[in-house]
Design an enzyme around this catalytic site. Sequence first.
Site, PDB file in Angstrom:
ATOM      1  N   ARG A 104       0.821  -1.204   0.057  1.00 50.19           N
ATOM      2  CA  ARG A 104       0.265  -0.038   0.161  1.00 50.19           C
ATOM      3  C   ARG A 104       0.884   1.170   0.117  1.00 50.19           C
ATOM      4  NH1 ARG A 104      -5.212   0.112   1.478  1.00 50.19           N
ATOM      5  NH2 ARG A 104      -5.989  -1.991   1.407  1.00 50.19           N
ATOM      6  N   TYR A 209      -0.534 -13.445  -0.509  1.00 52.24           N
ATOM      7  CA  TYR A 209       0.109 -13.205  -1.700  1.00 52.24           C
ATOM      8  C   TYR A 209       1.539 -12.592  -1.315  1.00 52.24           C
ATOM      9  CZ  TYR A 209      -2.681  -8.721  -1.254  1.00 52.24           C
ATOM     10  OH  TYR A 209      -3.305  -7.754  -0.637  1.00 52.24           O
ATOM     11  N   ASP A 287     -13.922   5.670  -0.992  1.00 48.12           N
ATOM     12  CA  ASP A 287     -14.529   4.983   0.288  1.00 48.12           C
ATOM     13  C   ASP A 287     -15.607   6.050   0.868  1.00 48.12           C
ATOM     14  OD1 ASP A 287     -13.311   2.676  -0.009  1.00 48.12           O
ATOM     15  OD2 ASP A 287     -12.433   2.572   2.019  1.00 48.12           O
TER      16      ASP A 287
HETATM   17  C1  LIG Z   1      -8.544  -5.837   4.812  1.00 47.44           C
HETATM   18  C2  LIG Z   1      -8.850  -5.059   3.429  1.00 47.44           C
HETATM   19  C3  LIG Z   1      -8.176  -5.543   2.312  1.00 47.44           C
HETATM   20  C4  LIG Z   1      -8.218  -4.660   1.237  1.00 47.44           C
HETATM   21  N1  LIG Z   1      -7.736  -4.981  -0.003  1.00 47.44           N
HETATM   22  C5  LIG Z   1      -7.893  -4.316  -1.234  1.00 47.44           C
HETATM   23  C6  LIG Z   1      -7.336  -4.974  -2.375  1.00 47.44           C
HETATM   24  O1  LIG Z   1      -6.555  -5.976  -2.487  1.00 47.44           O
HETATM   25  N2  LIG Z   1      -7.564  -4.069  -3.456  1.00 47.44           N
HETATM   26  C7  LIG Z   1      -8.276  -2.841  -3.542  1.00 47.44           C
HETATM   27  O2  LIG Z   1      -8.555  -2.407  -4.666  1.00 47.44           O
HETATM   28  N3  LIG Z   1      -8.968  -2.457  -2.407  1.00 47.44           N
HETATM   29  C8  LIG Z   1      -8.491  -3.160  -1.025  1.00 47.44           C
HETATM   30  N4  LIG Z   1      -9.113  -2.791   0.068  1.00 47.44           N
HETATM   31  C9  LIG Z   1      -9.897  -1.510   0.004  1.00 47.44           C
HETATM   32  C10 LIG Z   1      -8.937  -0.316   0.224  1.00 47.44           C
HETATM   33  O3  LIG Z   1      -8.213  -0.383   1.109  1.00 47.44           O
HETATM   34  C11 LIG Z   1      -9.753   1.124   0.321  1.00 47.44           C
HETATM   35  O4  LIG Z   1     -11.011   1.148  -0.724  1.00 47.44           O
HETATM   36  C12 LIG Z   1      -8.964   2.420  -0.119  1.00 47.44           C
HETATM   37  O5  LIG Z   1      -7.830   2.602   0.634  1.00 47.44           O
HETATM   38  C13 LIG Z   1      -9.991   3.620   0.097  1.00 47.44           C
HETATM   39  O6  LIG Z   1      -9.217   4.582  -0.544  1.00 47.44           O
HETATM   40  P1  LIG Z   1      -9.593   6.104  -0.032  1.00 47.44           P
HETATM   41  O7  LIG Z   1      -8.524   7.117  -0.362  1.00 47.44           O
HETATM   42  O8  LIG Z   1     -11.104   6.369  -0.620  1.00 47.44           O
HETATM   43  O9  LIG Z   1      -9.895   6.224   1.671  1.00 47.44           O
HETATM   44  P2  LIG Z   1      -8.866   6.069   2.706  1.00 47.44           P
HETATM   45  O10 LIG Z   1      -7.665   5.064   2.239  1.00 47.44           O
HETATM   46  O11 LIG Z   1      -9.542   5.606   3.940  1.00 47.44           O
HETATM   47  O12 LIG Z   1      -8.324   7.383   2.697  1.00 47.44           O
HETATM   48  C14 LIG Z   1      -8.958   8.520   3.306  1.00 47.44           C
HETATM   49  C15 LIG Z   1      -8.074   9.730   3.770  1.00 47.44           C
HETATM   50  O13 LIG Z   1      -8.626  10.940   4.248  1.00 47.44           O
HETATM   51  C16 LIG Z   1      -8.057  11.121   5.375  1.00 47.44           C
HETATM   52  N5  LIG Z   1      -9.261  11.799   6.205  1.00 47.44           N
HETATM   53  C17 LIG Z   1     -10.309  11.129   6.887  1.00 47.44           C
HETATM   54  N6  LIG Z   1     -11.084  11.835   7.261  1.00 47.44           N
HETATM   55  C18 LIG Z   1     -10.614  13.179   7.291  1.00 47.44           C
HETATM   56  C19 LIG Z   1     -11.293  14.573   7.503  1.00 47.44           C
HETATM   57  N7  LIG Z   1     -12.185  14.827   8.192  1.00 47.44           N
HETATM   58  N8  LIG Z   1     -10.379  15.442   7.169  1.00 47.44           N
HETATM   59  C20 LIG Z   1      -9.190  15.422   6.361  1.00 47.44           C
HETATM   60  N9  LIG Z   1      -8.588  14.234   6.215  1.00 47.44           N
HETATM   61  C21 LIG Z   1      -9.371  13.159   6.435  1.00 47.44           C
HETATM   62  C22 LIG Z   1      -7.491   9.955   6.089  1.00 47.44           C
HETATM   63  O14 LIG Z   1      -6.474  10.353   6.928  1.00 47.44           O
HETATM   64  C23 LIG Z   1      -7.033   9.304   4.867  1.00 47.44           C
HETATM   65  O15 LIG Z   1      -5.536   9.545   4.560  1.00 47.44           O
HETATM   66  C24 LIG Z   1      -9.019  -3.504   1.345  1.00 47.44           C
HETATM   67  C25 LIG Z   1      -9.282  -2.974   2.403  1.00 47.44           C
HETATM   68  C26 LIG Z   1      -9.336  -3.760   3.539  1.00 47.44           C
HETATM   69  C27 LIG Z   1      -9.963  -3.443   4.853  1.00 47.44           C
END
Ligand SMILES: Cc1cc2nc3c(=O)[nH]c(=O)nc-3n(C[C@H](O)[C@H](O)[C@H](O)COP(=O)(O)OP(=O)(O)OC[C@H]3O[C@@H](n4cnc5c(N)ncnc54)[C@H](O)[C@@H]3O)c2cc1C
Length: 401
Positions: A104, A209, A287
């Site tokens: 990651r 993996y 997300d």
């Molecule tokens: C066990 C597990 C395995 C996974 N495996 C896979 C996989 O193999 N392949 C895949 O594609 N996905 C996988 N995922 C899903 C993936 O990790 C997430 O969907 C992805 O990280 C989402 O990215 P994002 O940027 O939307 O959110 P996040 O990664 O949650 O990033 C959000 C960011 O916003 C910041 N933030 C939050 N609230 C605030 C706020 N109020 N103000 C300012 N900043 C804030 C946080 O600190 C963070 O940096 C997996 C998830 C899990 C739990």
Amino acid sequence: MKIGIIGGGIGGTALAHACLQKGFDITIFEQAPAFGEVGAGVQMTPNAVKAIKGLGLYDDFLAKGFYPDAIVGRNWQTAQENFRIDLGDEFRAHYDAPYIHIHRADLLDLFVAQLPPDVCRFNKKCTDVAETATGAVATFEDGSTFGADLIVGADGVRSAVRGALFGEGDLRWTGHMCYRALVPTDGVVDYVNPDSTFWMGPNAHVVTYYVKGGEAVNIVAVTEAAEWVAESWSTKASKEEMLADFAGWHPTLETLFSKVDEVYNWGLFDRDPMEKWSTDHVTLLGDACHPMLPFLSQGAAMAIEDALVLATALSLTPGDLKPALARYEAERLPRTGKVQLEARERGRTYHLPTPEEMAARDAEYARRAKEDPRTTGINTDWVYDYDPRSFGPFPAEAEQA
Ligand SMILES: Cc1cc2nc3c(=O)[nH]c(=O)nc-3n(C[C@H](O)[C@H](O)[C@H](O)COP(=O)(O)OP(=O)(O)OC[C@H]3O[C@@H](n4cnc5c(N)ncnc54)[C@H](O)[C@@H]3O)c2cc1C
């Protein structure tokens, strides 16, 4: 166009990179003191890799990735191979992209490395977002505000932006929790194959993996629980707890788990698909709008696809947000909603309780994989087939080619 991105995770940084390529004025607001990711791996399926190609980062991505040989389904007790999906040349040609495993931190770094140093403001926790007559304003915990033409909430499953726009809604406990750990290979681990291996057992499954070019094995070990009692959704766990929860599973897993040093236990939550993500000057990505179970390996993939599509949509009607956000939602909302629901369904399929049900499922996967060896067998063709580059012209790839 001035854009504020709330959240500097994989989705927010991918969007920032995509928008900078389009010439937009970008600022990221991240609540943490620095960019960071959990110490775990992520599977990048061909649709995600196509998005990365579209963002012009394919070569850098491959340099940090690991090519698995196959997706393999194994019996939890005997390790018998129940299905095998070859991820070699035919698979790559069919989907126009490989299947890759990556750490990651390396994935996040792929996007962060493209950003100018002053593009992100850290220690900025967003608490509210409001529409104004001409744009939107984000408010932060420290009392500061930021006004922009567009604010994008890429702030994860507990999104403050989503909450401000559409209300908190119910975060749904899915009945699943998982252990996540990395085991260094120290050169050789001869008992773990270089595959994406799905060990499926009654009411539980384990995925193993390689990441870091083969330097570590990533473990995701999923069990079921009636509720999640911890306040945080990730707590430090012990190797002993993990071994106890998977007692009786194949000795390969027992050996692997016994080498775990640091392990975390995660509660898995999701939400129902939303009907709408945007108002006039605010939208959501990743997300924040479509949190899902990880069983199709699609959460980060969907966020990266969103990033490419949103930046493209914004560039198609410069200065006119309404059609751009409408196009973005029309392209992304149905797909991500379908993936959310199918990921939920996998929670059932992967955890069938009886030997008879498990055998029928595995026979069907194996039959499909043999019938058309180019495709997945595990019914994910519709996920992998999607090509976010077809949404609109994106010059980065043309330049790369
Ligand atoms: C066990 C597990 C395995 C996974 N495996 C896979 C996989 O193999 N392949 C895949 O594609 N996905 C996988 N995922 C899903 C993936 O990790 C997430 O969907 C992805 O990280 C989402 O990215 P994002 O940027 O939307 O959110 P996040 O990664 O949650 O990033 C959000 C960011 O916003 C910041 N933030 C939050 N609230 C605030 C706020 N109020 N103000 C300012 N900043 C804030 C946080 O600190 C963070 O940096 C997996 C998830 C899990 C739990």
